[in-house]
Design a protein around this motif. Structure first.
Motif, PDB file in Angstrom:
ATOM      1  N   VAL A 156       0.845  -1.191   0.000  1.00 26.15           N
ATOM      2  CA  VAL A 156       0.000   0.000   0.000  1.00 26.15           C
ATOM      3  C   VAL A 156       0.882   1.242   0.000  1.00 26.15           C
ATOM      4  CG1 VAL A 156      -1.631   1.364   1.371  1.00 26.15           C
ATOM      5  CG2 VAL A 156      -1.996  -1.097   1.072  1.00 26.15           C
ATOM      6  N   PHE A 157       0.602   2.154  -0.916  1.00 26.72           N
ATOM      7  CA  PHE A 157       1.329   3.426  -0.970  1.00 26.72           C
ATOM      8  C   PHE A 157       0.364   4.582  -0.678  1.00 26.72           C
ATOM      9  CE2 PHE A 157      -0.048   2.563  -5.363  1.00 26.72           C
ATOM     10  CZ  PHE A 157      -0.685   3.761  -5.709  1.00 26.72           C
ATOM     11  N   SER A 158       0.923   5.707  -0.294  1.00 33.55           N
ATOM     12  CA  SER A 158       0.103   6.891  -0.032  1.00 33.55           C
ATOM     13  C   SER A 158       0.765   8.124  -0.638  1.00 33.55           C
ATOM     14  CB  SER A 158      -0.103   7.099   1.473  1.00 33.55           C
ATOM     15  OG  SER A 158       1.112   7.454   2.099  1.00 33.55           O
ATOM     16  N   TYR A 159      -0.054   9.110  -0.890  1.00 29.77           N
ATOM     17  CA  TYR A 159       0.428  10.414  -1.371  1.00 29.77           C
ATOM     18  C   TYR A 159      -0.579  11.464  -0.927  1.00 29.77           C
ATOM     19  CZ  TYR A 159      -2.992   9.563  -5.120  1.00 29.77           C
ATOM     20  OH  TYR A 159      -4.141   9.306  -5.816  1.00 29.77           O
ATOM     21  N   THR A 160      -0.187  12.701  -0.979  1.00 29.19           N
ATOM     22  CA  THR A 160      -1.039  13.798  -0.506  1.00 29.19           C
ATOM     23  C   THR A 160      -1.409  14.715  -1.661  1.00 29.19           C
ATOM     24  OG1 THR A 160       0.006  13.759   1.669  1.00 29.19           O
ATOM     25  CG2 THR A 160      -1.217  15.747   1.087  1.00 29.19           C
ATOM     26  N   ILE A 161      -2.686  15.020  -1.797  1.00 24.39           N
ATOM     27  CA  ILE A 161      -3.139  16.081  -2.702  1.00 24.39           C
ATOM     28  C   ILE A 161      -3.268  17.346  -1.851  1.00 24.39           C
ATOM     29  CG2 ILE A 161      -5.035  16.918  -4.136  1.00 24.39           C
ATOM     30  CD1 ILE A 161      -5.466  14.093  -5.105  1.00 24.39           C
ATOM     31  N   ASN A 162      -2.461  18.335  -2.173  1.00 23.67           N
ATOM     32  CA  ASN A 162      -2.341  19.526  -1.331  1.00 23.67           C
ATOM     33  C   ASN A 162      -3.338  20.623  -1.657  1.00 23.67           C
ATOM     34  OD1 ASN A 162       0.228  18.721   0.136  1.00 23.67           O
ATOM     35  ND2 ASN A 162       0.921  18.592  -1.981  1.00 23.67           N
ATOM     36  N   ALA A 163      -3.682  20.766  -2.937  1.00 27.99           N
ATOM     37  CA  ALA A 163      -4.564  21.851  -3.360  1.00 27.99           C
ATOM     38  C   ALA A 163      -5.694  21.297  -4.205  1.00 27.99           C
ATOM     39  CB  ALA A 163      -3.784  22.908  -4.135  1.00 27.99           C
ATOM     40  N   ALA A 164      -6.903  21.758  -3.946  1.00 26.09           N
ATOM     41  CA  ALA A 164      -8.066  21.288  -4.702  1.00 26.09           C
ATOM     42  C   ALA A 164      -8.021  21.808  -6.137  1.00 26.09           C
ATOM     43  CB  ALA A 164      -9.352  21.731  -4.018  1.00 26.09           C
ATOM     44  N   ASN A 165      -8.489  20.971  -7.061  1.00 25.51           N
ATOM     45  CA  ASN A 165      -8.651  21.348  -8.476  1.00 25.51           C
ATOM     46  C   ASN A 165      -7.358  21.885  -9.084  1.00 25.51           C
ATOM     47  OD1 ASN A 165     -11.475  20.691  -8.414  1.00 25.51           O
ATOM     48  ND2 ASN A 165     -11.818  22.634  -7.341  1.00 25.51           N
ATOM     49  N   THR A 166      -6.265  21.253  -8.736  1.00 25.71           N
ATOM     50  CA  THR A 166      -4.942  21.642  -9.229  1.00 25.71           C
ATOM     51  C   THR A 166      -4.159  20.386  -9.601  1.00 25.71           C
ATOM     52  OG1 THR A 166      -4.925  23.560  -7.743  1.00 25.71           O
ATOM     53  CG2 THR A 166      -2.807  22.868  -8.680  1.00 25.71           C
ATOM     54  N   TRP A 167      -3.588  20.367 -10.785  1.00 28.72           N
ATOM     55  CA  TRP A 167      -2.771  19.213 -11.177  1.00 28.72           C
ATOM     56  C   TRP A 167      -1.494  19.186 -10.353  1.00 28.72           C
ATOM     57  CZ3 TRP A 167      -4.516  15.242 -13.806  1.00 28.72           C
ATOM     58  CH2 TRP A 167      -5.569  15.414 -14.729  1.00 28.72           C
ATOM     59  N   GLU A 168      -1.195  18.025  -9.771  1.00 35.07           N
ATOM     60  CA  GLU A 168       0.025  17.827  -9.002  1.00 35.07           C
ATOM     61  C   GLU A 168       0.695  16.542  -9.476  1.00 35.07           C
ATOM     62  OE1 GLU A 168      -1.785  19.792  -4.870  1.00 35.07           O
ATOM     63  OE2 GLU A 168      -1.007  17.742  -4.876  1.00 35.07           O
ATOM     64  N   GLN A 169       2.022  16.571  -9.577  1.00 36.04           N
ATOM     65  CA  GLN A 169       2.758  15.383  -9.993  1.00 36.04           C
ATOM     66  C   GLN A 169       3.299  14.649  -8.773  1.00 36.04           C
ATOM     67  OE1 GLN A 169       6.219  15.976 -12.526  1.00 36.04           O
ATOM     68  NE2 GLN A 169       5.788  14.070 -13.617  1.00 36.04           N
ATOM     69  N   LYS A 170       3.116  13.329  -8.762  1.00 37.42           N
ATOM     70  CA  LYS A 170       3.527  12.515  -7.623  1.00 37.42           C
ATOM     71  C   LYS A 170       4.503  11.432  -8.085  1.00 37.42           C
ATOM     72  CE  LYS A 170       0.557  14.872  -5.252  1.00 37.42           C
ATOM     73  NZ  LYS A 170       1.013  15.923  -4.313  1.00 37.42           N
ATOM     74  N   SER A 171       5.372  11.022  -7.187  1.00 35.61           N
ATOM     75  CA  SER A 171       6.342   9.961  -7.458  1.00 35.61           C
ATOM     76  C   SER A 171       6.522   9.120  -6.209  1.00 35.61           C
ATOM     77  CB  SER A 171       7.678  10.569  -7.893  1.00 35.61           C
ATOM     78  OG  SER A 171       8.674   9.571  -8.016  1.00 35.61           O
ATOM     79  N   ILE A 172       6.432   7.811  -6.362  1.00 33.65           N
ATOM     80  CA  ILE A 172       6.543   6.878  -5.224  1.00 33.65           C
ATOM     81  C   ILE A 172       7.485   5.747  -5.618  1.00 33.65           C
ATOM     82  CG2 ILE A 172       5.281   5.297  -3.715  1.00 33.65           C
ATOM     83  CD1 ILE A 172       2.753   7.104  -4.749  1.00 33.65           C
ATOM     84  N   THR A 173       8.533   5.530  -4.845  1.00 28.93           N
ATOM     85  CA  THR A 173       9.459   4.428  -5.094  1.00 28.93           C
ATOM     86  C   THR A 173       9.153   3.283  -4.132  1.00 28.93           C
ATOM     87  OG1 THR A 173      11.205   5.873  -5.929  1.00 28.93           O
ATOM     88  CG2 THR A 173      11.875   3.717  -5.101  1.00 28.93           C
ATOM     89  N   ILE A 174       9.109   2.085  -4.685  1.00 26.53           N
ATOM     90  CA  ILE A 174       8.707   0.898  -3.927  1.00 26.53           C
ATOM     91  C   ILE A 174       9.782  -0.170  -4.079  1.00 26.53           C
ATOM     92  CG2 ILE A 174       6.970  -0.935  -3.742  1.00 26.53           C
ATOM     93  CD1 ILE A 174       4.990   1.157  -5.001  1.00 26.53           C
ATOM     94  N   ALA A 175      10.295  -0.658  -2.969  1.00 30.75           N
ATOM     95  CA  ALA A 175      11.277  -1.740  -3.008  1.00 30.75           C
ATOM     96  C   ALA A 175      10.616  -3.004  -3.542  1.00 30.75           C
ATOM     97  CB  ALA A 175      11.842  -1.985  -1.610  1.00 30.75           C
ATOM     98  N   GLY A 176      11.303  -3.721  -4.418  1.00 30.43           N
ATOM     99  CA  GLY A 176      10.743  -4.937  -4.982  1.00 30.43           C
ATOM    100  C   GLY A 176      10.497  -5.993  -3.918  1.00 30.43           C
ATOM    101  N   ASP A 177       9.437  -6.763  -4.106  1.00 33.52           N
ATOM    102  CA  ASP A 177       9.094  -7.811  -3.149  1.00 33.52           C
ATOM    103  C   ASP A 177       9.974  -9.043  -3.385  1.00 33.52           C
ATOM    104  OD1 ASP A 177       7.742  -9.166  -1.162  1.00 33.52           O
ATOM    105  OD2 ASP A 177       6.133  -9.835  -2.483  1.00 33.52           O
ATOM    106  N   THR A 178      10.617  -9.508  -2.342  1.00 35.64           N
ATOM    107  CA  THR A 178      11.526 -10.654  -2.468  1.00 35.64           C
ATOM    108  C   THR A 178      10.858 -11.989  -2.157  1.00 35.64           C
ATOM    109  OG1 THR A 178      12.270 -10.346  -0.188  1.00 35.64           O
ATOM    110  CG2 THR A 178      13.539  -9.236  -1.926  1.00 35.64           C
ATOM    111  N   THR A 179       9.583 -11.957  -1.817  1.00 36.27           N
ATOM    112  CA  THR A 179       8.866 -13.200  -1.520  1.00 36.27           C
ATOM    113  C   THR A 179       7.590 -13.266  -2.349  1.00 36.27           C
ATOM    114  OG1 THR A 179       7.642 -12.215   0.318  1.00 36.27           O
ATOM    115  CG2 THR A 179       9.769 -13.226   0.829  1.00 36.27           C
ATOM    116  N   GLY A 180       6.847 -14.344  -2.176  1.00 34.48           N
ATOM    117  CA  GLY A 180       5.582 -14.495  -2.880  1.00 34.48           C
ATOM    118  C   GLY A 180       5.762 -15.069  -4.279  1.00 34.48           C
TER     119      GLY A 180
END
Length: 351
Positions: A156-180
């Motif tokens: 599960v990842f999260s990000y914040t939208i700071n301003a209403a009705n405004t385009w915002e660019q987001k970036s999330i880095t996720i470590a690869g899963d070593t199991t499953g």
């Protein structure tokens, strides 16, 4: 020396390097700029099928309750971020209070062939970076998840939208899963979910891999909880590595063909579906003219058999049955029936 790739740069034979401006399917998502919409051609759709309904190409709307939101390419007709023409827009249709067992969102299943090199499920699993442009009439905490086909490995990842009705660019880095278990053929190799409302059964603290089927961060903003609330997204990219790079713009024809591997719509403007032979005195069989090999053996549907006819000789006969002999993903055949008509077996016919 040969060309080599380090994960962040290409080294050419003259020892020069390229770290940007090059492509090669770095974006594992298809139609991330929301330009292809074969099913709806830009029209609004209100998903009424629980759990899974395709909207724009490759993007599925998931909902545990029907008719809580509409989905449309360029909903609301706002100006997209610079460099983009299209976006996927979701509009809430009521003020729905999610229960503990509810979940709502959009997702894309990525074919295992296109994620195999990430080596998820092994000690060599690569980190990935998810980047996108997002806009909402609401602010606060938003999120989603990455998961395997069995949905028993979730991040599960999260990000914040700071301003209403405004385009915002987001970036999330996720470590690869070593199991499953992560599929590496034509099944679901990886799925990416953007939640617009999830109950307590499907929320958790963001930032780590777990075996639980959770789709959103605890305390996320619920788009479906506010009547008329909007959630717009475009420029969605999932790439190998720990740094977000510029969005990979692919040739429109290439992007369309990539979508057609999973879904192909025959336009009513096309003159014919197939040319084949009269297999019997009332059937015509012919190859389905698919533009690309499909992911798997296809299914087939149509809106009205009355839109189809059999051309035999100089005459046309309305179809009474239309079907598909799937056979294989690369060469299925279609057939049409005209009950009560007598064709000469082995002649030529057109559907």
């Amino acid at each position: 020396m040969p060309v080599s790739y380090s994960g962040t740069a290409i080294t050419w034979p003259d020892n020069s390097t390229t770290t940007s401006g090059w492509t090669g399917f770095k974006n594992r998502l298809i139609n991330g700029n929301m330009v292809i919409d074969q099913r709806n051609a830009g029209a609004s759709v209100t998903p009424t099928t629980l759990y899974s309904q395709y909207t724009l190409d490759r993007w599925t709307y998931n909902g545990s309750q029907a008719s809580k939101a509409s989905v449309q390419q360029n909903a609301g007709s706002v100006t997209p971020p610079t460099g983009f023409r299209n976006y996927l827009g979701i509009t809430s249709l009521s003020s729905y209070s999610v229960t503990s067992s509810d979940f709502f969102g959009i997702l894309q299943h990525i074919e295992g062939f296109n994620t195999a090199d990430l080596a998820f499920g092994t000690a060599s699993a690569s980190s990935v970076t998810l980047s996108f442009w997002v806009r909402s009439s609401l602010t606060g905490t938003f999120g989603g998840n990455l998961a395997n086909s069995a949905n028993n490995r979730n991040y599960v990842f999260s990000y914040t939208i700071n301003a209403a009705n405004t385009w915002e660019q987001k970036s999330i880095t996720i470590a690869g899963d070593t199991t499953g278990t992560w599929l590496t053929t034509n099944g679901i190799g990886l799925q990416v979910v953007f939640s617009i409302g999830s109950g307590s059964n499907f929320t958790t603290t963001a930032g780590s891999w777990s075996a639980s089927a959770t789709y959103a961060p605890t305390g996320q903003t619920s788009v479906v909880g506010t009547n008329g609330a909007t959630f717009y997204i475009t420029g969605v990219q999932l790439e190998r590595g720990s740094t977000a790079s510029s969005f990979e713009y692919r040739n429109y024809g290439v992007e369309l063909m990539m979508c057609q591997r999973y879904y192909y719509k025959v336009s009513t403007a096309q003159n014919f579906l197939s040319v084949g032979t009269t297999y019997s005195t009332y059937n015509v069989y012919g190859p389905a003219n698919l533009p690309v090999k499909m992911r798997t053996t296809p299914s087939f549907s149509y809106s009205d058999v009355g839109h189809f006819a059999i051309a035999y000789g100089v005459s046309g006969y309305a179809c009474t049955v239309l079907g598909l002999n799937a056979g294989a993903s690369d060469f299925p055949s279609v057939y049409a029936t005209q009950a009560g008509t007598s064709f000469t077996s082995g002649s030529c016919g057109m559907i």
